[in-house]
Write a protein that holds these residues in place. Structure first.
Motif, PDB file in Angstrom:
ATOM      1  N   VAL A 136     -59.338  24.366 -60.534  1.00  0.00           N
ATOM      2  CA  VAL A 136     -59.782  23.845 -59.233  1.00  0.00           C
ATOM      3  C   VAL A 136     -59.738  22.325 -59.223  1.00  0.00           C
ATOM      4  O   VAL A 136     -59.238  21.703 -58.274  1.00  0.00           O
ATOM      5  CB  VAL A 136     -61.194  24.363 -58.893  1.00  0.00           C
ATOM      6  CG1 VAL A 136     -61.774  23.615 -57.700  1.00  0.00           C
ATOM      7  CG2 VAL A 136     -61.155  25.861 -58.595  1.00  0.00           C
ATOM      8  N   LEU A 137     -60.259  21.705 -60.268  1.00  0.00           N
ATOM      9  CA  LEU A 137     -60.285  20.241 -60.293  1.00  0.00           C
ATOM     10  C   LEU A 137     -58.879  19.658 -60.289  1.00  0.00           C
ATOM     11  O   LEU A 137     -58.599  18.705 -59.563  1.00  0.00           O
ATOM     12  CB  LEU A 137     -61.067  19.745 -61.506  1.00  0.00           C
ATOM     13  CG  LEU A 137     -62.583  19.916 -61.449  1.00  0.00           C
ATOM     14  CD1 LEU A 137     -63.223  19.456 -62.757  1.00  0.00           C
ATOM     15  CD2 LEU A 137     -63.181  19.139 -60.273  1.00  0.00           C
ATOM     16  N   HIS A 138     -57.979  20.234 -61.096  1.00  0.00           N
ATOM     17  CA  HIS A 138     -56.645  19.640 -61.196  1.00  0.00           C
ATOM     18  C   HIS A 138     -55.726  20.067 -60.059  1.00  0.00           C
ATOM     19  O   HIS A 138     -55.134  19.225 -59.375  1.00  0.00           O
ATOM     20  CB  HIS A 138     -55.987  19.998 -62.529  1.00  0.00           C
ATOM     21  CG  HIS A 138     -54.635  19.380 -62.691  1.00  0.00           C
ATOM     22  ND1 HIS A 138     -53.467  20.043 -62.351  1.00  0.00           N
ATOM     23  CD2 HIS A 138     -54.258  18.142 -63.115  1.00  0.00           C
ATOM     24  CE1 HIS A 138     -52.440  19.250 -62.568  1.00  0.00           C
ATOM     25  NE2 HIS A 138     -52.882  18.092 -63.028  1.00  0.00           N
ATOM     26  N   ASP A 139     -55.593  21.375 -59.823  1.00  0.00           N
ATOM     27  CA  ASP A 139     -54.586  21.856 -58.876  1.00  0.00           C
ATOM     28  C   ASP A 139     -55.021  21.721 -57.423  1.00  0.00           C
ATOM     29  O   ASP A 139     -54.170  21.620 -56.540  1.00  0.00           O
ATOM     30  CB  ASP A 139     -54.246  23.314 -59.173  1.00  0.00           C
ATOM     31  CG  ASP A 139     -53.338  23.451 -60.378  1.00  0.00           C
ATOM     32  OD1 ASP A 139     -52.339  24.169 -60.287  1.00  0.00           O
ATOM     33  OD2 ASP A 139     -53.623  22.827 -61.414  1.00  0.00           O
ATOM     34  N   VAL A 140     -56.318  21.745 -57.158  1.00  0.00           N
ATOM     35  CA  VAL A 140     -56.788  21.644 -55.780  1.00  0.00           C
ATOM     36  C   VAL A 140     -57.228  20.230 -55.434  1.00  0.00           C
ATOM     37  O   VAL A 140     -56.974  19.746 -54.332  1.00  0.00           O
ATOM     38  CB  VAL A 140     -57.931  22.646 -55.519  1.00  0.00           C
ATOM     39  CG1 VAL A 140     -58.406  22.560 -54.066  1.00  0.00           C
ATOM     40  CG2 VAL A 140     -57.477  24.073 -55.836  1.00  0.00           C
ATOM     41  N   PHE A 141     -57.875  19.545 -56.397  1.00  0.00           N
ATOM     42  CA  PHE A 141     -58.425  18.215 -56.102  1.00  0.00           C
ATOM     43  C   PHE A 141     -57.760  17.081 -56.880  1.00  0.00           C
ATOM     44  O   PHE A 141     -58.210  15.936 -56.810  1.00  0.00           O
ATOM     45  CB  PHE A 141     -59.935  18.210 -56.350  1.00  0.00           C
ATOM     46  CG  PHE A 141     -60.685  19.083 -55.384  1.00  0.00           C
ATOM     47  CD1 PHE A 141     -60.986  18.642 -54.107  1.00  0.00           C
ATOM     48  CD2 PHE A 141     -61.068  20.366 -55.742  1.00  0.00           C
ATOM     49  CE1 PHE A 141     -61.654  19.452 -53.204  1.00  0.00           C
ATOM     50  CE2 PHE A 141     -61.741  21.191 -54.853  1.00  0.00           C
ATOM     51  CZ  PHE A 141     -62.037  20.730 -53.579  1.00  0.00           C
TER      52      PHE A 141
END
Length: 312
Positions: A136-141
């Motif tokens: 979530v942190l890398h691919d979305v944000f």
């Protein structure tokens, strides 16, 4: 936070509270995608505020980064706790889907789930806690791995591997060529649109005349047969499930296009379908928790990740 207005008997914490409020929306977006629950996301954000209020705020150089790190760690702990205790399995009766759609603010949660994609939340729920946080942190944000590493207590290289492994799980593995997957998707989309509208003519058009519907007992009303045959019988039954259909989304299930019913991103039902010549010839409704847990799930709409990132 306590009702006082800036400039009028201002408490020392008031300025900090105002700064925090500017970050509440982005923090909530991060927490919701990690947890898949609006209530839990709000709890994580509130806990983040409590930790900030107890910290030496003057020593915090990058408040945005500090808050995102803290809320991510809180979410990771919540995911680990959830994994450790696991929810009780669904009983013989399917839960009230209206209630399951959200207990804090059903309308707001429905909007959030639609914007992220219930199917994506379902697939994220199959990831390990650290995998989910890293992904979530890398691919979305678009958070770099050197900042993700201390949150998940790994090296940057290991954090990158976590996200990569999660990405592979999210995408799933198609059992057929992309062209066939696209044909299946068009048929399933037509079936869902007809089911949501209770449109008998459209249902009959997308169902094979000899279609067979099988279902786990827990997925059906009391007294309903576990097997239904023929387009007319299946269409009439499907039209009666319009409220449930509104919570359904296409997903990759065991390598083919299927359907998940997932209020708040929590998987309650899965439909595996057989599509031939742009018609559904058979499908099975799976509600048994053990069977659901053994399904290989994947997210069909890769572009959706970038959309949620841009608007989160």
């Amino acid at each position: 936070m306590d009702g006082r207005k800036p400039g009028d008997g201002q408490h020392p914490q008031d300025g900090l509270a105002e700064r925090f409020e500017k970050h509440r929306g982005p923090l909530r977006a991060v927490a919701y995608r990690m947890l898949g629950s609006l209530g839990e996301a709000d709890d994580a954000v509130q806990e983040t505020w409590l930790r900030l209020s107890r910290a030496d705020a003057e020593a915090v150089g990058n408040l945005s980064g500090w808050l995102r790190t803290v809320v991510s760690r809180i979410c990771l702990d919540m995911l680990r706790s959830r994994t450790a205790r696991r929810e009780e399995p669904v009983g013989p009766e399917l839960p009230d889907l209206a209630r399951e759609a959200g207990d804090s603010d059903p309308e707001e949660e429905a909007v959030l789930a639609d914007s992220v994609g219930r199917a994506l939340l379902v697939v994220l729920d199959t990831l390990g806690p650290a995998e989910r946080v890293a992904f979530v942190l890398h691919d979305v944000f678009a958070v770099p791995f050197d900042r993700i590493a201390p949150i998940v207590e790994r090296s940057p290289v290991a954090a990158k591997k976590l996200a990569s492994r999660a990405r592979q799980k999210v995408r799933g593995v198609a059992a057929v060529p992309r062209s066939e997957l696209d044909r299946q998707r068009r048929t399933v989309d037509a079936f869902l649109a007809a089911a949501r509208g209770g449109d008998m003519a459209a249902l009959l058009a997308v169902l094979d005349p000899d279609v067979v519907r099988r279902a786990d007992r827990a997925a059906l009303p009391e007294g309903a047969p576990t097997v239904a045959r023929g387009a007319r019988a299946v269409a009439e039954e499907t039209a009666g499930f319009a409220p449930r259909s509104r919570l359904a989304e296409p997903a990759l299930i065991n390598g083919a296009v299927g359907i998940v019913v997932a209020p708040r991103g929590r998987l309650l039902l899965a439909l595996t379908l057989t599509v031939e010549d742009e018609r559904i010839t058979a499908y099975e409704v799976i509600a048994d928790p053990g069977r659901l847990s053994r399904l290989e799930l994947g997210f069909l709409d890769e572009v959706r990740l970038q959309i949620t990132s841009a608007h989160g």
